[in-house]
Design a protein around this motif. Structure first.
Motif, PDB file in Angstrom:
ATOM      1  N   UNK A 263       0.824  -1.219   0.000  1.00  0.00           N
ATOM      2  CA  UNK A 263       0.000   0.000   0.000  1.00  0.00           C
ATOM      3  C   UNK A 263       0.853   1.263   0.000  1.00  0.00           C
ATOM      4  N   UNK A 264       2.166   1.085   0.022  1.00  0.00           N
ATOM      5  CA  UNK A 264       3.057   2.235  -0.026  1.00  0.00           C
ATOM      6  C   UNK A 264       3.217   2.959   1.289  1.00  0.00           C
ATOM      7  N   UNK A 265       2.973   2.278   2.406  1.00  0.00           N
ATOM      8  CA  UNK A 265       3.103   2.911   3.716  1.00  0.00           C
ATOM      9  C   UNK A 265       4.533   2.782   4.224  1.00  0.00           C
ATOM     10  N   UNK A 266       5.200   3.888   4.533  1.00  0.00           N
ATOM     11  CA  UNK A 266       6.605   3.808   4.953  1.00  0.00           C
ATOM     12  C   UNK A 266       6.803   3.237   6.348  1.00  0.00           C
ATOM     13  N   UNK A 267       5.758   3.248   7.177  1.00  0.00           N
ATOM     14  CA  UNK A 267       5.839   2.679   8.522  1.00  0.00           C
ATOM     15  C   UNK A 267       4.636   1.773   8.740  1.00  0.00           C
ATOM     16  N   UNK A 268       4.896   0.563   9.225  1.00  0.00           N
ATOM     17  CA  UNK A 268       3.837  -0.408   9.511  1.00  0.00           C
ATOM     18  C   UNK A 268       3.930  -0.812  10.976  1.00  0.00           C
ATOM     19  N   UNK A 269       2.837  -0.588  11.710  1.00  0.00           N
ATOM     20  CA  UNK A 269       2.757  -0.999  13.111  1.00  0.00           C
ATOM     21  C   UNK A 269       1.650  -2.043  13.217  1.00  0.00           C
ATOM     22  N   UNK A 270       1.996  -3.324  13.281  1.00  0.00           N
ATOM     23  CA  UNK A 270       0.971  -4.374  13.298  1.00  0.00           C
ATOM     24  C   UNK A 270       0.184  -4.399  14.608  1.00  0.00           C
ATOM     25  N   UNK A 271      -1.114  -4.607  14.487  1.00  0.00           N
ATOM     26  CA  UNK A 271      -1.969  -4.794  15.653  1.00  0.00           C
ATOM     27  C   UNK A 271      -2.500  -3.487  16.200  1.00  0.00           C
ATOM     28  N   UNK A 272      -3.813  -3.446  16.426  1.00  0.00           N
ATOM     29  CA  UNK A 272      -4.454  -2.240  16.949  1.00  0.00           C
ATOM     30  C   UNK A 272      -3.853  -1.821  18.281  1.00  0.00           C
ATOM     31  N   UNK A 273      -3.542  -2.804  19.144  1.00  0.00           N
ATOM     32  CA  UNK A 273      -3.022  -2.463  20.478  1.00  0.00           C
ATOM     33  C   UNK A 273      -1.730  -1.674  20.383  1.00  0.00           C
ATOM     34  N   UNK A 274      -0.880  -2.041  19.409  1.00  0.00           N
ATOM     35  CA  UNK A 274       0.394  -1.335  19.291  1.00  0.00           C
ATOM     36  C   UNK A 274       0.261  -0.035  18.511  1.00  0.00           C
ATOM     37  N   UNK A 275      -0.732   0.079  17.661  1.00  0.00           N
ATOM     38  CA  UNK A 275      -1.013   1.387  17.069  1.00  0.00           C
ATOM     39  C   UNK A 275      -1.374   2.384  18.166  1.00  0.00           C
ATOM     40  N   UNK A 276      -2.147   1.922  19.148  1.00  0.00           N
ATOM     41  CA  UNK A 276      -2.498   2.769  20.289  1.00  0.00           C
ATOM     42  C   UNK A 276      -1.248   3.101  21.102  1.00  0.00           C
ATOM     43  N   UNK A 277      -0.380   2.111  21.325  1.00  0.00           N
ATOM     44  CA  UNK A 277       0.857   2.346  22.066  1.00  0.00           C
ATOM     45  C   UNK A 277       1.704   3.408  21.376  1.00  0.00           C
ATOM     46  N   UNK A 278       1.842   3.298  20.058  1.00  0.00           N
ATOM     47  CA  UNK A 278       2.666   4.257  19.323  1.00  0.00           C
ATOM     48  C   UNK A 278       2.064   5.657  19.399  1.00  0.00           C
ATOM     49  N   UNK A 279       0.742   5.745  19.276  1.00  0.00           N
ATOM     50  CA  UNK A 279       0.097   7.050  19.439  1.00  0.00           C
ATOM     51  C   UNK A 279       0.428   7.616  20.809  1.00  0.00           C
ATOM     52  N   UNK A 280       0.383   6.767  21.827  1.00  0.00           N
ATOM     53  CA  UNK A 280       0.658   7.217  23.180  1.00  0.00           C
ATOM     54  C   UNK A 280       2.078   7.731  23.356  1.00  0.00           C
ATOM     55  N   UNK A 281       3.062   6.968  22.867  1.00  0.00           N
ATOM     56  CA  UNK A 281       4.451   7.392  23.072  1.00  0.00           C
ATOM     57  C   UNK A 281       4.785   8.646  22.268  1.00  0.00           C
ATOM     58  N   UNK A 282       4.014   8.900  21.224  1.00  0.00           N
ATOM     59  CA  UNK A 282       4.237  10.118  20.437  1.00  0.00           C
ATOM     60  C   UNK A 282       3.571  11.350  21.054  1.00  0.00           C
ATOM     61  N   UNK A 283       2.546  11.147  21.897  1.00  0.00           N
ATOM     62  CA  UNK A 283       1.762  12.277  22.376  1.00  0.00           C
ATOM     63  C   UNK A 283       1.738  12.457  23.885  1.00  0.00           C
ATOM     64  N   UNK A 284       1.982  11.400  24.656  1.00  0.00           N
ATOM     65  CA  UNK A 284       1.952  11.523  26.112  1.00  0.00           C
ATOM     66  C   UNK A 284       3.229  12.203  26.618  1.00  0.00           C
ATOM     67  N   UNK A 285       3.176  12.810  27.797  1.00  0.00           N
ATOM     68  CA  UNK A 285       4.379  13.441  28.359  1.00  0.00           C
ATOM     69  C   UNK A 285       5.516  12.437  28.519  1.00  0.00           C
ATOM     70  N   UNK A 286       6.734  12.860  28.241  1.00  0.00           N
ATOM     71  CA  UNK A 286       7.885  11.959  28.289  1.00  0.00           C
ATOM     72  C   UNK A 286       8.089  11.387  29.691  1.00  0.00           C
ATOM     73  N   UNK A 287       7.784  12.175  30.716  1.00  0.00           N
ATOM     74  CA  UNK A 287       7.929  11.679  32.079  1.00  0.00           C
ATOM     75  C   UNK A 287       7.032  10.480  32.334  1.00  0.00           C
ATOM     76  N   UNK A 288       5.815  10.524  31.804  1.00  0.00           N
ATOM     77  CA  UNK A 288       4.883   9.408  31.965  1.00  0.00           C
ATOM     78  C   UNK A 288       5.358   8.193  31.189  1.00  0.00           C
ATOM     79  N   UNK A 289       5.885   8.400  29.997  1.00  0.00           N
ATOM     80  CA  UNK A 289       6.405   7.291  29.191  1.00  0.00           C
ATOM     81  C   UNK A 289       7.541   6.587  29.935  1.00  0.00           C
ATOM     82  N   UNK A 290       8.422   7.361  30.558  1.00  0.00           N
ATOM     83  CA  UNK A 290       9.538   6.742  31.294  1.00  0.00           C
ATOM     84  C   UNK A 290       9.032   5.912  32.463  1.00  0.00           C
ATOM     85  N   UNK A 291       8.000   6.400  33.133  1.00  0.00           N
ATOM     86  CA  UNK A 291       7.452   5.663  34.268  1.00  0.00           C
ATOM     87  C   UNK A 291       6.809   4.349  33.808  1.00  0.00           C
ATOM     88  N   UNK A 292       6.048   4.409  32.720  1.00  0.00           N
ATOM     89  CA  UNK A 292       5.396   3.205  32.197  1.00  0.00           C
ATOM     90  C   UNK A 292       6.431   2.192  31.741  1.00  0.00           C
TER      91      UNK A 292
END
Length: 265
Positions: A219-248
């Motif tokens: 489909x010409x997508x330069x990045x593939x993140x398999x699985x809905x659960x990990x799409x949510x994870x990636x959204x989170x690490x891109x948008x949540x505060x870095x301090x929270x990401x480090x704690x998780x």
């Protein structure tokens, strides 16, 4: 991209690499399989030939060495699809590591991906079609493994793949960084990482990862993140505060043991 042709897969004897080999052979590709273990390579190739009737060539080579990388690069001139899957993690923190171990990690996870991509692209561009899948990781989207340099190598793979994808898409060549989360393979055991506390819902199936990765490549997508659960994870690490990401990240990472030096896939 043509539905069949010749595909080269590194790290092809287990896990995601073996799943790529199975899938591509069943799709009609002839294969070149690369790994360090010649005996295991021969076994995997024999099964695939018997199951699919495809031509399966084996190349016992270590892409973590200059000689091994050169040997694989020399076979890429007529390859239609390259899967840079070989990679490993270190089962120790940076403070417990060594220069030799860290340099080996960079040679396999970073340098080999660059070297083999550069070797494959000219032929693909000349023919006006081709595809490259660089197996990265969800870990590359943030420093999710405190003390580990593995996420940094995968951040490079993802960024590199996106950059090259943008440069060659108009030439008929597609490049995708495949970024799975935890996948049931030998990967963590080889690295000496205890994953026993990881919940079942976090695990992906290697065949499903490959299926989604190839779909996104086509489909010409330069990045593939398999699985809905990990799409949510990636959204989170891109948008949540870095301090929270480090704690998780302190809670979700497997516990590190002490494997023998150089133990990798």
């Amino acid at each position: 991209m043509e539905p069949t042709g010749r595909a080269l897969v590194t790290g092809a004897t287990s896990g995601i690499g073996a799943a790529f080999a199975r899938r591509l052979a069943h799709e009609g590709y002839d294969l070149i399989l690369v790994a360090r273990d010649a005996e295991r390579l021969a076994s995997v190739a024999g099964v695939l030939r018997a199951d699919t009737g495809r031509s399966v060539e084996v190349l016992a080579s270590d892409v973590g060495t200059p000689e091994g990388c050169d040997a694989v690069a020399a076979r890429l001139g007529d390859v239609d699809l390259l899967v840079n899957n070989a990679g490993f993690s270190l089962g120790r923190t940076f403070l417990e590591s060594s220069v030799a171990a860290e340099e080996e990690l960079l040679r396999v996870n970073v340098h080999a991906v660059m070297r083999l991509t550069l070797a494959a692209l000219p032929g693909m561009v000349h023919r006006g079609h081709g595809g490259i899948v660089n197996v990265s990781s969800v870990a590359g989207f943030a420093s999710m493994q405190p003390g580990s340099t593995y996420p940094a190598t995968k951040a490079w793979v993802t960024n590199f793949s996106e950059s090259i994808a943008g440069a060659v898409a108009h030439l008929g060549v597609r490049v995708t960084a495949l970024c799975p989360g935890y996948t049931r393979t030998e990967f963590h055991a080889r690295a000496g990482i205890d994953m026993s506390r990881t919940p079942d819902w976090m695990w992906l199936d290697a065949d499903a990862v490959v299926r989604e990765g190839l779909r996104d490549l086509r489909r010409g997508r330069p990045v593939s993140v398999p699985g809905l659960r990990y799409k949510v994870v990636v959204w989170g690490v891109r948008h949540l505060p870095r301090r929270l990401i480090r704690r998780i990240s302190r809670d979700v990472r497997g516990r590190i043991g002490r494997p023998s030096p150089g133990d990798r896939a």
